[in-house]
Each structure stands twice: as structure tokens, then as C-alpha cells.
Design a protein around this motif. Structure first.
Motif, PDB file in Angstrom:
ATOM      1  N   PRO A  13      15.743  45.005  23.508  1.00 33.88           N
ATOM      2  CA  PRO A  13      15.174  46.198  24.146  1.00 33.88           C
ATOM      3  C   PRO A  13      15.010  46.072  25.657  1.00 33.88           C
ATOM      4  CG  PRO A  13      14.021  45.722  22.101  1.00 33.88           C
ATOM      5  CD  PRO A  13      14.937  44.560  22.347  1.00 33.88           C
ATOM      6  N   ALA A  14      14.597  44.920  26.146  1.00 33.39           N
ATOM      7  CA  ALA A  14      14.400  44.755  27.590  1.00 33.39           C
ATOM      8  C   ALA A  14      15.724  44.850  28.335  1.00 33.39           C
ATOM      9  CB  ALA A  14      13.715  43.416  27.878  1.00 33.39           C
ATOM     10  N   ASP A  15      16.782  44.318  27.746  1.00 30.42           N
ATOM     11  CA  ASP A  15      18.098  44.370  28.369  1.00 30.42           C
ATOM     12  C   ASP A  15      18.591  45.813  28.452  1.00 30.42           C
ATOM     13  OD1 ASP A  15      19.860  42.468  29.536  1.00 30.42           O
ATOM     14  OD2 ASP A  15      21.321  42.812  27.947  1.00 30.42           O
ATOM     15  N   VAL A  16      18.441  46.534  27.356  1.00 27.98           N
ATOM     16  CA  VAL A  16      18.888  47.932  27.316  1.00 27.98           C
ATOM     17  C   VAL A  16      18.061  48.782  28.284  1.00 27.98           C
ATOM     18  CG1 VAL A  16      19.139  49.965  25.856  1.00 27.98           C
ATOM     19  CG2 VAL A  16      19.690  47.704  24.940  1.00 27.98           C
ATOM     20  N   ALA A  17      16.766  48.544  28.347  1.00 25.42           N
ATOM     21  CA  ALA A  17      15.917  49.293  29.265  1.00 25.42           C
ATOM     22  C   ALA A  17      16.314  49.038  30.713  1.00 25.42           C
ATOM     23  CB  ALA A  17      14.448  48.919  29.044  1.00 25.42           C
ATOM     24  N   ALA A  18      16.671  47.809  31.024  1.00 23.54           N
ATOM     25  CA  ALA A  18      17.102  47.482  32.385  1.00 23.54           C
ATOM     26  C   ALA A  18      18.412  48.177  32.726  1.00 23.54           C
ATOM     27  CB  ALA A  18      17.246  45.967  32.534  1.00 23.54           C
ATOM     28  N   PHE A  19      19.337  48.222  31.766  1.00 20.86           N
ATOM     29  CA  PHE A  19      20.602  48.924  31.957  1.00 20.86           C
ATOM     30  C   PHE A  19      20.342  50.398  32.263  1.00 20.86           C
ATOM     31  CE2 PHE A  19      24.333  51.259  30.771  1.00 20.86           C
ATOM     32  CZ  PHE A  19      25.423  50.411  30.950  1.00 20.86           C
ATOM     33  N   ALA A  20      19.508  51.043  31.442  1.00 22.54           N
ATOM     34  CA  ALA A  20      19.211  52.459  31.628  1.00 22.54           C
ATOM     35  C   ALA A  20      18.517  52.709  32.964  1.00 22.54           C
ATOM     36  CB  ALA A  20      18.346  52.962  30.474  1.00 22.54           C
ATOM     37  N   GLN A  21      17.653  51.806  33.384  1.00 20.56           N
ATOM     38  CA  GLN A  21      16.929  51.983  34.636  1.00 20.56           C
ATOM     39  C   GLN A  21      17.867  51.904  35.839  1.00 20.56           C
ATOM     40  OE1 GLN A  21      14.152  53.088  35.396  1.00 20.56           O
ATOM     41  NE2 GLN A  21      13.600  52.362  37.438  1.00 20.56           N
ATOM     42  N   VAL A  22      18.786  50.945  35.826  1.00 20.01           N
ATOM     43  CA  VAL A  22      19.750  50.832  36.923  1.00 20.01           C
ATOM     44  C   VAL A  22      20.606  52.095  36.995  1.00 20.01           C
ATOM     45  CG1 VAL A  22      21.806  49.605  37.746  1.00 20.01           C
ATOM     46  CG2 VAL A  22      19.809  48.321  36.985  1.00 20.01           C
ATOM     47  N   ARG A  23      21.045  52.577  35.823  1.00 14.64           N
ATOM     48  CA  ARG A  23      21.838  53.806  35.796  1.00 14.64           C
ATOM     49  C   ARG A  23      21.033  54.994  36.346  1.00 14.64           C
ATOM     50  NH1 ARG A  23      26.992  54.334  33.190  1.00 14.64           N
ATOM     51  NH2 ARG A  23      27.999  52.390  33.783  1.00 14.64           N
ATOM     52  N   HIS A  24      19.779  55.063  35.987  1.00 16.19           N
ATOM     53  CA  HIS A  24      18.948  56.173  36.461  1.00 16.19           C
ATOM     54  C   HIS A  24      18.783  56.115  37.980  1.00 16.19           C
ATOM     55  CE1 HIS A  24      15.756  59.125  36.764  1.00 16.19           C
ATOM     56  NE2 HIS A  24      15.010  58.229  37.395  1.00 16.19           N
ATOM     57  N   LEU A  25      18.558  54.931  38.520  1.00 21.64           N
ATOM     58  CA  LEU A  25      18.381  54.801  39.959  1.00 21.64           C
ATOM     59  C   LEU A  25      19.667  55.108  40.714  1.00 21.64           C
ATOM     60  CD1 LEU A  25      16.223  51.543  40.029  1.00 21.64           C
ATOM     61  CD2 LEU A  25      15.456  53.868  40.533  1.00 21.64           C
ATOM     62  N   ALA A  26      20.797  54.705  40.146  1.00 19.99           N
ATOM     63  CA  ALA A  26      22.080  54.937  40.800  1.00 19.99           C
ATOM     64  C   ALA A  26      22.572  56.357  40.624  1.00 19.99           C
ATOM     65  CB  ALA A  26      23.120  53.952  40.254  1.00 19.99           C
ATOM     66  N   LEU A  27      22.234  56.968  39.484  1.00 20.33           N
ATOM     67  CA  LEU A  27      22.761  58.282  39.131  1.00 20.33           C
ATOM     68  C   LEU A  27      21.661  59.098  38.453  1.00 20.33           C
ATOM     69  CD1 LEU A  27      25.679  59.387  39.460  1.00 20.33           C
ATOM     70  CD2 LEU A  27      26.001  58.920  37.041  1.00 20.33           C
ATOM     71  N   PRO A  28      20.682  59.574  39.233  1.00 19.61           N
ATOM     72  CA  PRO A  28      19.528  60.259  38.637  1.00 19.61           C
ATOM     73  C   PRO A  28      19.823  61.666  38.144  1.00 19.61           C
ATOM     74  CG  PRO A  28      19.362  60.278  41.026  1.00 19.61           C
ATOM     75  CD  PRO A  28      20.550  59.427  40.690  1.00 19.61           C
ATOM     76  N   PHE A  29      21.065  62.117  38.261  1.00 18.26           N
ATOM     77  CA  PHE A  29      21.412  63.481  37.871  1.00 18.26           C
ATOM     78  C   PHE A  29      21.906  63.557  36.428  1.00 18.26           C
ATOM     79  CE2 PHE A  29      23.060  62.082  42.007  1.00 18.26           C
ATOM     80  CZ  PHE A  29      22.028  62.545  42.815  1.00 18.26           C
ATOM     81  N   ILE A  30      21.895  62.421  35.731  1.00 14.45           N
ATOM     82  CA  ILE A  30      22.282  62.346  34.330  1.00 14.45           C
ATOM     83  C   ILE A  30      21.111  61.736  33.555  1.00 14.45           C
ATOM     84  CG2 ILE A  30      23.872  61.258  32.684  1.00 14.45           C
ATOM     85  CD1 ILE A  30      26.040  61.382  34.730  1.00 14.45           C
ATOM     86  N   LEU A  31      20.945  62.167  32.303  1.00 12.93           N
ATOM     87  CA  LEU A  31      19.870  61.617  31.479  1.00 12.93           C
ATOM     88  C   LEU A  31      20.294  60.255  30.938  1.00 12.93           C
ATOM     89  CD1 LEU A  31      18.742  64.758  29.424  1.00 12.93           C
ATOM     90  CD2 LEU A  31      18.128  64.075  31.760  1.00 12.93           C
ATOM     91  N   TRP A  32      19.476  59.252  31.225  1.00 14.03           N
ATOM     92  CA  TRP A  32      19.729  57.904  30.711  1.00 14.03           C
ATOM     93  C   TRP A  32      18.491  57.441  29.949  1.00 14.03           C
ATOM     94  CZ3 TRP A  32      24.595  56.528  31.337  1.00 14.03           C
ATOM     95  CH2 TRP A  32      25.310  57.002  32.450  1.00 14.03           C
ATOM     96  N   THR A  33      18.655  57.131  28.697  1.00 13.23           N
ATOM     97  CA  THR A  33      17.570  56.546  27.914  1.00 13.23           C
ATOM     98  C   THR A  33      18.125  55.309  27.202  1.00 13.23           C
ATOM     99  OG1 THR A  33      18.057  57.777  25.878  1.00 13.23           O
ATOM    100  CG2 THR A  33      16.574  58.820  27.487  1.00 13.23           C
ATOM    101  N   PRO A  34      17.269  54.343  26.879  1.00 17.47           N
ATOM    102  CA  PRO A  34      17.758  53.180  26.128  1.00 17.47           C
ATOM    103  C   PRO A  34      18.437  53.570  24.824  1.00 17.47           C
ATOM    104  CG  PRO A  34      15.588  52.727  27.049  1.00 17.47           C
ATOM    105  CD  PRO A  34      15.864  54.184  27.299  1.00 17.47           C
ATOM    106  N   GLU A  35      17.876  54.560  24.129  1.00 20.74           N
ATOM    107  CA  GLU A  35      18.465  54.977  22.853  1.00 20.74           C
ATOM    108  C   GLU A  35      19.877  55.522  23.053  1.00 20.74           C
ATOM    109  OE1 GLU A  35      14.135  54.916  22.767  1.00 20.74           O
ATOM    110  OE2 GLU A  35      15.547  55.987  24.068  1.00 20.74           O
ATOM    111  N   ALA A  36      20.083  56.288  24.122  1.00 27.81           N
ATOM    112  CA  ALA A  36      21.410  56.852  24.389  1.00 27.81           C
ATOM    113  C   ALA A  36      22.402  55.766  24.773  1.00 27.81           C
ATOM    114  CB  ALA A  36      21.312  57.902  25.490  1.00 27.81           C
ATOM    115  N   VAL A  37      21.954  54.766  25.528  1.00 29.82           N
ATOM    116  CA  VAL A  37      22.833  53.660  25.913  1.00 29.82           C
ATOM    117  C   VAL A  37      23.316  52.904  24.682  1.00 29.82           C
ATOM    118  CG1 VAL A  37      22.909  51.435  27.106  1.00 29.82           C
ATOM    119  CG2 VAL A  37      21.849  53.416  28.231  1.00 29.82           C
ATOM    120  N   VAL A  38      22.393  52.602  23.792  1.00 31.53           N
ATOM    121  CA  VAL A  38      22.760  51.880  22.572  1.00 31.53           C
ATOM    122  C   VAL A  38      23.653  52.741  21.688  1.00 31.53           C
ATOM    123  CG1 VAL A  38      21.866  50.873  20.429  1.00 31.53           C
ATOM    124  CG2 VAL A  38      20.719  50.407  22.608  1.00 31.53           C
TER     125      VAL A  38
END
Length: 308
Positions: A13-38
Motif C-alpha cells: 500500500p505505501a508503494d502504491v500510495a507513493a506512485f499515485a502521489q507523484v502522479r498527482h503532483l506531476a499531473l493534477p488534472f487527472i484523478l489518481w488514486t491507489p485503487e485506480a493504479v492497482v
């Protein structure tokens, strides 16, 4: 400081959350959640050979990549590669290492042409050029202040036209699949796809954790779905994932009706921000979004690299 690239640990979970957070910071115009990444990683078609990568510096995830083959295209050897780095962690080698690792994987899987979206800014465009990627078409991200927007009033549908939601098709979503397949085929794209796998669509699209079936609006004409506006939500924001009309029913304002109704439903549900995106040459949808009050907030440029 040492940067390494590895596969995303989808069961951490921590790895996936970090992935989603980086994506959100880089591209805040798309919805990124850990569940969607997985979900994307787990439910991608096996023939896509997809991977999600992270660049890690001293235990911190600072970059991400999603990559795979376009398995449903009649032309073999096409692939996608999208790299995004934490905006405060540029120039540490993460982006370049992600690109090299991803390209090596894709070439090993038979890729001969790589497509990538790159933010329209000097740093991002120069990075893509250095790595051999050439500019192609562009796409805008758009935002609507749904809390304060003066949405056009939603009148009664014309005779023979009915507004439903995707939730109305919960027992049998095939009509929604057929509508999706018909409209996706006409979307601006660099790659032709054959959208025919119903079971894959159920897994990847219908069961997507961001899909909001109650807000996804379907316009039915004479008993058959003819247009729709697909809603994704993350509990805070609303995003339009797709809006389209079947060819035989175009020119009647059905896409405008679908999107207007969906936005009214989203505001009634408490959402205050709406996001969407459009190809720059998709004049009809850009006109609809401008009419609804959307404003352009960022642009991405499609790039391609031909492999020898």
C-alpha cells in the motif's frame, strides 16, 4: 544520492500510495488514486505486457512510468510509455533511467513504435527531444469551477429521447459496451484499435474503481443508447472520462445533452470541481466544453519514437 528503477509493488500500500502521489503532483488534472493504479496494473490485458515502474532515490519514490503494448491494434509493434517525475525532483536522472528501462522492456516484447504524452513546457519537451521522441498532436486539460459555474439549464429531452445512467445497465452492461466501442473508434488517435473484447472491457472499464455509474449519463434514443458522458470520481473531484455519440445520431446535440445532464448530477452530488480533456483538433467537443464554461489549464503533446 543513488537512483534506481524497479517495478511498482502492487501489494504494498505505501508503494502504491507513493506512485499515485507523484502522479498527482506531476499531473493534477487527472484523478489518481491507489485503487485506480492497482486496478490498471492488475487488469491490463495479458497481451499488453504492461508494467508500472518507479524511480526511487534513497527510499523515496520520485518518478513513475506506465508502459505496455497496444495489444488491440491491428498493426503490431506499437506501444505506449508515459513517464512523470516529482516536480521537485527533476535533474536527478530518474526520468532518463525510467525511459531506458521501459524502452528495453518494450523492445524485448517486439515494440517498434513508442507513443508518449509529454507536458507542454520547455523542460518536458526538451527531455523528450533528447531521448529521440518527435512531436505530434496536442491535447488540452480543462477545468470547470462546478460550484460557481452558470451551467446551462437542463430542459426536457426531445420526443423519443430519454436520459438514463450507467447504473440502469448494472444487470446487463453490454449496451454500454457497444456504445463505448462505437464512439472510441472515432476518437482522435495515433493508433487504430479494434475494441471487441467484452470481457476485457468489463474488467478494465466497467469495474474500474473510479467509474461512477450513478453520474455516468446515457442518452437513449428510441430505446437504444446513442450518446453518453462517462463520469469518474475520487470522492472529491469529478472528471469526464469520455463523451461521445454514435455516428448515426450525430448533429442532434446529444453529446451536449449528456454532458450537461452529467454535470448537473455531479453538482447535485456535491462535487465542486470538474475536469476533462480534449484533443486540440476535436473542435466539436472543445466547443461544447467552452459553452459549458470549462477553461484550459494545461496541455500535453503526443510524441513518438520509431525504433530501428
Amino acid at each position: 544520492m543513488t537512483v534506481l528503477v524497479r517495478d511498482l509493488r502492487s501489494d504494498a500500500p505505501a508503494d502504491v500510495a507513493a506512485f499515485a502521489q507523484v502522479r498527482h503532483l506531476a499531473l493534477p488534472f487527472i484523478l489518481w488514486t491507489p485503487e485506480a493504479v492497482v486496478h490498471r496494473l492488475v487488469h491490463s490485458h495479458p497481451d499488453a505486457r504492461s508494467r508500472s515502474l518507479v524511480a526511487e532515490e534513497d527510499g523515496e519514490v520520485i518518478g513513475t512510468a506506465q508502459l505496455g503494448l497496444v495489444h488491440d491494434s491491428p498493426e503490431p509493434g506499437q506501444a505506449y510509455l508515459n513517464v512523470y517525475v516529482h516536480p521537485e525532483r527533476f535533474r536527478r536522472g530518474a526520468g532518463g533511467l525510467l525511459v531506458r528501462t521501459a524502452e528495453e522492456h518494450l523492445m524485448g516484447e517486439g515494440a517498434r513504435k513508442l507513443y508518449s504524452w509529454v507536458l507542454d513546457g520547455p523542460t518536458h519537451l526538451a527531455f523528450a527531444e533528447r531521448h529521440g521522441y518527435e512531436r505530434r498532436r496536442a491535447s488540452h486539460f480543462l477545468r470547470l469551477d462546478l460550484a460557481n459555474a452558470a451551467l446551462p439549464p437542463l430542459g426536457s429531452p426531445p420526443p423519443g429521447v430519454e436520459l438514463r445512467t450507467a447504473a440502469d445497465y448494472a444487470d446487463d452492461p453490454r449496451p454500454v459496451f457497444e456504445l463505448d466501442a462505437a464512439t472510441v473508434a472515432d476518437e482522435p488517435s495515433d493508433v487504430e484499435v479494434e475494441f471487441t473484447d467484452y470481457e476485457a472491457w468489463l474488467a478494465e472499464t466497467w469495474r474500474h474503481p473510479l467509474l461512477d455509474r450513478e453520474l455516468t449519463t446515457v442518452v437513449v434514443v428510441d430505446g437504444r443508447p446513442a450518446a453518453f458522458s462517462v463520469a469518474h470520481t475520487d470522492g472529491l473531484r469529478y472528471a469526464t472520462a469520455m463523451t461521445g455519440t454514435v455516428r448515426a445520431r450525430r448533429g442532434r446535440g446529444l453529446a451536449k445533452l449528456a454532458k450537461t445532464a452529467a454535470l448537473h448530477r455531479a453538482r447535485a452530488a456535491g462535487y465542486t470541481e470538474a475536469l476533462t480533456g480534449n484533443d486540440t483538433d476535436n473542435g466539436p467537443m472543445l466547443a461544447i466544453n467552452k459553452w459549458l464554461g470549462y477553461e484550459i489549464c494545461a496541455t500535453e503533446v503526443r510524441h513518438v519514437r520509431e525504433l530501428g
